[in-house]
Write an enzyme that holds these catalytic residues in place. Structure first.
Site, PDB file in Angstrom:
ATOM      1  N   GLY D 200       0.628  -1.425   0.225  1.00  0.00           N
ATOM      2  CA  GLY D 200      -0.086  -0.124  -0.021  1.00  0.00           C
ATOM      3  C   GLY D 200       0.924   1.170   0.011  1.00  0.00           C
ATOM      4  O   GLY D 200       2.038   1.369  -0.345  1.00  0.00           O
ATOM      5  N   ASP D 225      -4.865  -7.635  -7.781  1.00  0.00           N
ATOM      6  CA  ASP D 225      -4.438  -7.467  -6.334  1.00  0.00           C
ATOM      7  C   ASP D 225      -3.347  -6.648  -6.083  1.00  0.00           C
ATOM      8  O   ASP D 225      -2.250  -7.082  -6.446  1.00  0.00           O
ATOM      9  CB  ASP D 225      -4.310  -8.962  -5.667  1.00  0.00           C
ATOM     10  CG  ASP D 225      -5.618  -9.781  -5.692  1.00  0.00           C
ATOM     11  OD1 ASP D 225      -6.758  -9.136  -5.403  1.00  0.00           O
ATOM     12  OD2 ASP D 225      -5.399 -11.102  -6.137  1.00  0.00           O
ATOM     13  N   LEU D 226      -3.611  -5.514  -5.736  1.00  0.00           N
ATOM     14  CA  LEU D 226      -2.237  -4.538  -5.579  1.00  0.00           C
ATOM     15  C   LEU D 226      -1.169  -4.888  -4.869  1.00  0.00           C
ATOM     16  O   LEU D 226      -1.243  -5.545  -3.680  1.00  0.00           O
ATOM     17  CB  LEU D 226      -2.998  -3.592  -5.017  1.00  0.00           C
ATOM     18  CG  LEU D 226      -2.051  -1.921  -5.026  1.00  0.00           C
ATOM     19  CD1 LEU D 226      -2.076  -1.499  -6.294  1.00  0.00           C
ATOM     20  CD2 LEU D 226      -2.911  -0.894  -3.951  1.00  0.00           C
ATOM     21  N   ASP D 227       0.025  -4.995  -5.220  1.00  0.00           N
ATOM     22  CA  ASP D 227       1.252  -5.348  -4.668  1.00  0.00           C
ATOM     23  C   ASP D 227       1.166  -6.804  -4.451  1.00  0.00           C
ATOM     24  O   ASP D 227       2.080  -7.259  -3.518  1.00  0.00           O
ATOM     25  CB  ASP D 227       1.410  -4.577  -3.136  1.00  0.00           C
ATOM     26  CG  ASP D 227       1.195  -3.183  -3.316  1.00  0.00           C
ATOM     27  OD1 ASP D 227       1.707  -2.518  -4.517  1.00  0.00           O
ATOM     28  OD2 ASP D 227       0.934  -2.485  -2.299  1.00  0.00           O
ATOM     29  N   GLU D 228       0.297  -7.657  -5.128  1.00  0.00           N
ATOM     30  CA  GLU D 228       0.303  -9.104  -4.932  1.00  0.00           C
ATOM     31  C   GLU D 228       0.897  -9.861  -6.014  1.00  0.00           C
ATOM     32  O   GLU D 228       0.745 -11.026  -6.061  1.00  0.00           O
ATOM     33  CB  GLU D 228      -1.111  -9.455  -4.628  1.00  0.00           C
ATOM     34  CG  GLU D 228      -1.434  -8.927  -3.179  1.00  0.00           C
ATOM     35  CD  GLU D 228      -0.921  -9.311  -1.962  1.00  0.00           C
ATOM     36  OE1 GLU D 228      -0.379 -10.691  -2.076  1.00  0.00           O
ATOM     37  OE2 GLU D 228      -0.902  -8.786  -0.950  1.00  0.00           O
TER      38      GLU D 228
END
Lengths: 283, 283, 283, 283
Positions: D200, D225-228
């Site tokens: 985040g 999925d942000l940053d995933e």
């Protein structure tokens, strides 16, 4: 000539560095190292001063008393240590031997300015290793049912040895406040990940699952919040898609031993100061 | 509030730390950082003290004069710098652009507390890059026959710009005393190996030939002994049998830019002190 | 199921990869890893192929014979190894225990796919450590006058143990051709610098003298040219002006143990191939 | 002579390596590099084979067709690339210039085997930098209200340029499926922490708050999925209690540029294969 170390924290204001330097000079000491840090957000001053102590002018038993007026004037919290007084360490381990063996080896080689006075384990495996190193070994088995009693026995044992630092060298039991409160900022744990990633159990499995390209290890002071205590040292090692969980565990062993040793050394050289949830590690 | 930096060296004796702290306190300053080092073999004390300067109490033009009695008393060599006075840098390059481009980019981004006042090259290639960055570009071609004249012109140019630091950003000409003596401890060179290994030309070829598993880069102050000057920063990168000379050169570029930038930053932040053939780099 | 490893070198030409893959397929093997390298300057092809061996189809005693036609056709030098045949190692040490202790610890923990069959030293110090690890210890003292005889005894001892790898774990005696010729490319030495910098004795003193910002360690195959043998592994660690020679020696110990262990592991996993003065280390 | 690269994945079984080698040999190719990996848990085989292509024997337009029987026989997914066909890249940035400037500099220096065909930003700042590098610049401002339209315009623009790789060089807008689905496994993002730690916003603030002793950067394929998304490259840098958030941001810039460049290079050299949530990065 032995050296004295002053570890100081207090509200920041002008004149602190001067006041401490004046004290050392008046005591006929010679500053060898001095390092300070100001947490500007919190307005707190931290200092580590190491000086050659002239015991003819100021005996070591008098240092704390002599420094008290300075400390009072500035609202300092101050600890004093002497280079020839070696902190007493107990090493706790479970089945894995690498961190324990490494610390004992460094200690035998004269690398650690400390005394390892006891090896304690919830398993019997490491008795021979401890004995070979000339350190008493204590087997304190534990089950969920006996945990409270075991921890009470552990505290008693540690106190009996007048232990000043407890090293959790891959000791796989979660400690409760029974132990934690008895040794505040005196228990160092090694966690096998670069915290805050992969808290909890099986971090290498988590790492392999996530496909990271680095694994790590973190040495921190143990607190009630598991894996959340003040970090002392961290390091990482590159890994790749080729590494199985077993490979990660193998590579991780080297990280764990080196990072834990670095943290233990910083502590016994009186180079650490805990403030809130952070550790100031002087160079 | 601007900060002042004192860079001090003198024979070691008790009272030095106290005397400097007393000076800062009397000037109504507040110590932000102070770091000292004693070369025990040589018996020399080094210190860097950074303090908030209260110009109402002590104007910046008065600092050196006010400090003179302290310096005289202890036989100190002392330099004073102010955080809002940005050192003037000239960057010299030959054909390769990576170090030059990196320094200009950092400077444009506000990362370097300095002014890049000129880009000078023995080739014409980088005119556009300098101009894009708003920095004057000077083309000073050189041949064996014109070397003496070119160096004289170079010194004149650097003096005209009142340059305080000359950065050899892969400038592939060996400088003679004409230039070196005009800027003592003010010329930083990047050498593309981990010195003292692979001095001289074509270090990546030498490295490939020797089969090393690491390549490196070294930033150092330029002296009359090529590649023998006081080292400021070094770093390495793993390589393998798979890496051709071209691969080494490619990987080396990243090392060179990062190591050179680190050294330049240390210098312009007044964190370096040259003593004999070594550089003390304060943290 | 055990795995077989083929280590191959030969003049480069098309069809090599196919020929080896065909051999494995015909033997009902399954390739687990295959890595090749071409030295384009020398025109030489190198390959390491690890495959699951179906001993019902091809017994391990038959592999070399079965592969011979392929090897002959392409002029290959080929070695074959099996994962469940553990190379026999002798560790030689002098006074310092860190590398020896580390290797024994790894071996006891099951980290090294090899057998440490003997510890040999020119001093008596490590008898207890060897015995604790269950490894025979031999004390072979040496003086300038007895060197020839000691080396002859050493070779006889190593041969008696059927040793396949000799590890010089800070063994501070220069070996002559008596020993070197008896174990070509089978002797690994750890040198306490990043070679080719600081060859010879007292590299940490040299490093401190030169003011480097990194120290290193190099594991290499021992050859008649001291410190000039093919490099297997290297690593470095940052140091600063604050580090005394004693500090460098302390930091260097960690480097030496890790670098030597990495090289020994690469060798016993049959991941190394010596060509000229270089070592190809497969991943 | 151009080289061809085959990137293959399929269920693991014996004969795969042989079949591919046979294809290359039949095409009169010469294998330069071949690397394979087996995910044993999933039972999937991955391979990257680079070979010199003899276009007289097999034209590049025929390679895919000629390989189809092999691919069909083993259920392979196979991509084919040619070394002289340079992937078309668009770089997206917001306000910060360091990653963008670094990629453009590498590209100008000939370090990236690719074409940077467009620079796109939601701010106007980088027009001059793009123009200086000879790359068209597009300003696509965005607000919450115009996000859908901006993303549609972005996709259209990228398609107009026939972009094969989108590099998010500190582009601070979260992409929706509008963009993500249009370029599956073709969008590389740089996140300024060692994921999975500090997902985040404001990871350096989080890092400072937690008191970590390392900061990191992670390049990964962007997914919903942000940053995933699957990680391609990661690296870290030591920090200390002395580092302010601003210091972390400064040190982080170097990490971000190097890690992003490493990932972009791996992608355009066709050395990456995404499987599930992991990236296989061939050497």
């Amino acid at each position: 000539m032995p050296t004295a170390v002053l570890l100081i924290s207090c509200p920041d204001r002008p004149g602190l560095v001067h006041a401490v330097a004046e004290f050392v000079l008046a005591a006929n000491g010679n500053v060898l190292h001095a390092e300070q840090h100001v947490d500007r957000e919190a307005g707190v001053f931290f200092q580590r001063v190491e000086f050659e102590l002239d015991e003819a002018t100021l005996g070591r038993d008098q240092v704390a008393t002599a420094f008290a007026p300075v400390a009072n004037r500035f609202g300092m919290h101050a600890d004093v240590h002497f280079s020839d007084e070696r902190p007493r360490i107990a090493v706790l381990a479970s089945r894995e031997a690498h961190c324990l063996g490494d610390l004992l080896g460094r200690w035998r080689a004269g690398e650690l300015p400390a005394e390892i006075v006891a090896v304690i384990s919830n398993h019997a495996d490491h008795a021979a290793l401890a004995t070979f190193s000339g350190v008493p070994f204590h087997h304190l088995p534990v089950t969920p049912d006996t945990k409270a009693a075991q921890e009470a026995a552990l505290v008693e044992l540690l106190r009996g040895y007048r232990v000043e630092l407890v090293v959790l060298a891959r000791y796989m039991q979660v400690l409760t406040s029974t132990v934690l409160d008895a040794f505040p900022a005196q228990i160092i744990n090694i966690h096998h990940s670069f915290l805050p990633a992969f808290v909890g159990a099986r971090p290498y499995h988590q790492a392999q699952q996530r496909g990271v390209k680095l694994i790590g290890a973190t040495a921190h002071y143990a607190t009630a919040d598991l894996d959340e205590g003040p970090i002392i040292a961290q390091d990482v090692e590159p890994v790749s898609h080729r590494d199985s969980v077993a490979d990660l565990i193998g590579k991780g062993r080297d990280l764990e031993t080196v990072v834990l040793a670095r943290a233990v050394r910083a502590h016994v050289e009186h180079r650490t100061l805990v403030f809130g949830n952070k550790t100031i590690v002087f160079g």
